[in-house]
Design a protein around this motif. Structure first.
Motif, mmCIF file in Angstrom:
data_model
loop_
_atom_site.group_PDB
_atom_site.id
_atom_site.type_symbol
_atom_site.label_atom_id
_atom_site.label_comp_id
_atom_site.label_asym_id
_atom_site.label_seq_id
_atom_site.Cartn_x
_atom_site.Cartn_y
_atom_site.Cartn_z
ATOM 1 N N ALA A 115 13.654 32.871 50.815
ATOM 2 C CA ALA A 115 15.054 33.226 50.572
ATOM 3 C C ALA A 115 15.970 32.428 51.487
ATOM 4 N N GLU A 116 17.167 32.148 51.004
ATOM 5 C CA GLU A 116 18.218 31.594 51.852
ATOM 6 C C GLU A 116 18.862 32.742 52.616
ATOM 7 N N TYR A 117 19.389 32.436 53.815
ATOM 8 C CA TYR A 117 19.896 33.508 54.678
ATOM 9 C C TYR A 117 21.230 33.130 55.289
ATOM 10 N N LEU A 118 22.168 34.037 55.203
ATOM 11 C CA LEU A 118 23.425 33.946 55.936
ATOM 12 C C LEU A 118 23.622 35.248 56.686
ATOM 13 N N ASP A 119 24.108 35.137 57.897
ATOM 14 C CA ASP A 119 24.459 36.329 58.659
ATOM 15 C C ASP A 119 25.976 36.409 58.741
ATOM 16 N N GLY A 120 26.508 37.616 58.802
ATOM 17 C CA GLY A 120 27.958 37.747 58.812
ATOM 18 C C GLY A 120 28.449 38.834 59.745
ATOM 19 N N GLY A 121 29.623 38.601 60.305
ATOM 20 C CA GLY A 121 30.308 39.593 61.136
ATOM 21 C C GLY A 121 31.649 39.911 60.497
ATOM 22 N N ILE A 122 31.851 41.150 60.114
ATOM 23 C CA ILE A 122 33.077 41.554 59.423
ATOM 24 C C ILE A 122 34.133 41.911 60.456
ATOM 25 N N MET A 123 35.202 41.153 60.491
ATOM 26 C CA MET A 123 36.283 41.403 61.439
ATOM 27 C C MET A 123 37.411 42.145 60.717
ATOM 28 N N ALA A 124 37.122 43.380 60.380
ATOM 29 C CA ALA A 124 38.075 44.226 59.653
ATOM 30 C C ALA A 124 37.511 45.628 59.596
ATOM 31 N N VAL A 125 38.381 46.595 59.372
ATOM 32 C CA VAL A 125 37.951 47.939 59.002
ATOM 33 C C VAL A 125 37.954 47.995 57.475
ATOM 34 N N PRO A 126 37.298 48.996 56.878
ATOM 35 C CA PRO A 126 37.189 49.001 55.412
ATOM 36 C C PRO A 126 38.517 48.870 54.677
ATOM 37 N N GLN A 127 39.549 49.515 55.205
ATOM 38 C CA GLN A 127 40.845 49.491 54.522
ATOM 39 C C GLN A 127 41.477 48.101 54.508
ATOM 40 N N MET A 128 41.018 47.202 55.372
ATOM 41 C CA MET A 128 41.576 45.851 55.441
ATOM 42 C C MET A 128 40.909 44.864 54.488
ATOM 43 N N ILE A 129 39.714 45.212 53.988
ATOM 44 C CA ILE A 129 38.955 44.277 53.163
ATOM 45 C C ILE A 129 39.781 43.833 51.958
ATOM 46 N N ALA A 130 39.742 42.528 51.716
ATOM 47 C CA ALA A 130 40.482 41.858 50.634
ATOM 48 C C ALA A 130 41.960 41.703 50.956
ATOM 49 N N GLY A 131 42.366 42.136 52.122
ATOM 50 C CA GLY A 131 43.758 41.985 52.528
ATOM 51 C C GLY A 131 43.980 40.719 53.328
ATOM 52 N N PRO A 132 45.225 40.459 53.704
ATOM 53 C CA PRO A 132 45.554 39.186 54.355
ATOM 54 C C PRO A 132 45.027 39.041 55.776
ATOM 55 N N HIS A 133 44.672 40.153 56.430
ATOM 56 C CA HIS A 133 44.251 40.067 57.830
ATOM 57 C C HIS A 133 42.740 40.223 58.009
ATOM 58 N N ALA A 134 42.002 40.417 56.928
ATOM 59 C CA ALA A 134 40.546 40.554 57.021
ATOM 60 C C ALA A 134 39.892 39.186 56.989
ATOM 61 N N TYR A 135 38.865 39.011 57.792
ATOM 62 C CA TYR A 135 38.044 37.825 57.671
ATOM 63 C C TYR A 135 36.620 38.157 58.073
ATOM 64 N N VAL A 136 35.697 37.323 57.595
ATOM 65 C CA VAL A 136 34.281 37.512 57.885
ATOM 66 C C VAL A 136 33.740 36.223 58.484
ATOM 67 N N LEU A 137 32.994 36.361 59.556
ATOM 68 C CA LEU A 137 32.325 35.236 60.207
ATOM 69 C C LEU A 137 30.965 35.029 59.539
ATOM 70 N N TYR A 138 30.603 33.785 59.277
ATOM 71 C CA TYR A 138 29.316 33.496 58.643
ATOM 72 C C TYR A 138 28.559 32.444 59.449
ATOM 73 N N SER A 139 27.246 32.625 59.552
ATOM 74 C CA SER A 139 26.396 31.603 60.166
ATOM 75 C C SER A 139 25.110 31.477 59.370
ATOM 76 N N GLY A 140 24.560 30.265 59.403
ATOM 77 C CA GLY A 140 23.386 29.932 58.618
ATOM 78 C C GLY A 140 23.593 28.539 58.048
ATOM 79 N N PRO A 141 22.734 28.096 57.147
ATOM 80 C CA PRO A 141 22.861 26.735 56.607
ATOM 81 C C PRO A 141 24.220 26.498 55.962
#
Length: 298
Positions: A115-141
């Motif tokens: 399997a391919e693998y990406l790890d992520g860190g969500i920099m938001a609370v649930p209510q922020m998801i899909a909003g202008p201030h939410a972002y997610v950190l990703y690492s992997g290939p």
């Protein structure tokens, strides 16, 4: 011509955050398959167009991209490891808070499974998801991130931090460190002013702009740490060491615990003892290293 269909996504784990992720993917037009250990949580998502399935294996089989949002990496492993042999050619995106070593270990296991693998860190609370201030950190290939970045954009900003799968967790925990440090300082300040019946809401009108103004020095501290040049014309460690006991003695006199701040005094004392009296506060980052003699990587 009709637009191309959006890529399918499976979401495993439907706590508050996992549910918010699934809703965001649905809102962006992706076919979404959902699974949760407590099946009742799939009902509201099914009403919005998600396809609930009875097993994690069915969720994995349904989509090329499998987003996993569970409470711990131990729980992630408990769900995924029984699926050994069923993950080949899938991309696993683990958006679960954990440590860099946990991410690296799980990435190695995923590679063994094909399997391919990406790890992520969500920099938001649930209510922020899909909003202008939410972002997610990703690492992997990088190529794996690039292939799915358009899908991840449904959640908010996408920030790629490196090929090492442990880096997203490291960035995540470092950002949370800054957040918790701020919160503990703010709580200590509120505890102190409340000893004299000063309303915390009243005091916050002074505290918020003050903390914001002081945070403006963070880029200069970062430059000093990266360069190893810590001299300052603002406030030396000697000045801070001399002033800091006033905080601790006032906490004691006002009946407020100093347990959060006493270690700072110890660190300042050590800085002076080691000859850094003229340096600025940025020197403290070096002194926090627990491996003496090993400099920060260039």
């Amino acid at each position: 011509m009709s637009p191309s269909p959006k890529p399918a996504v499976s979401v495993i784990g439907l706590g508050m955050m996992g549910t918010a992720l699934a809703v965001a993917f649905l809102g962006a037009g992706h076919p979404v398959t959902v699974w949760n250990r407590s099946a009742a949580k799939t009902g509201p998502l099914a009403a919005q167009g998600a396809l609930p399935v009875d097993t994690a294996a069915e969720a994995v089989a349904a989509s090329p991209l499998v987003v996993v949002c569970l409470s711990t990496y131990d729980t992630v492993r408990a769900v995924l490891e029984p699926l050994s042999g069923q993950l080949a050619a899938k991309t696993l995106a683990i958006l679960t808070n954990g440590t860099p070593e946990q991410a690296r270990s799980l990435a190695a296991w995923a590679a063994e499974e094909g399997a391919e693998y990406l790890d992520g860190g969500i920099m938001a609370v649930p209510q922020m998801i899909a909003g202008p201030h939410a972002y997610v950190l990703y690492s992997g290939p990088r190529e794996v991130f690039d292939a799915h970045q358009g899908t991840f954009a449904a959640l908010g900003g996408t920030t790629y931090v490196g090929a090492d799968p442990g880096l997203a967790a490291l960035y995540d925990l470092a950002l949370l460190t800054g957040m918790y440090g701020m919160i503990t300082g703010v709580m200590q300040a509120y505890a102190l002013v409340r000893t004299e019946a000063i309303a915390a809401t009243e005091f916050s009108e002074l505290l918020v702009p003050w903390v914001g103004a002081m945070l403006g020095a963070a880029p200069a501290w970062a430059a000093a740490i990266d360069s190893g040049r810590h001299l300052t014309d603002v406030s030396s460690l000697a000045v801070n060491q001399e002033a800091f006991p006033n905080l601790l003695s006032t906490f004691a006199a006002q009946g407020v615990s100093g347990e959060l701040f006493a270690p700072v005094q110890d660190l300042l004392d050590r800085a002076i003892a080691e000859g850094y009296a003229a340096d600025g506060l940025s020197r403290l980052a070096d002194l926090l290293r627990t491996r003496p003699g090993q400099p920060f990587p260039a």
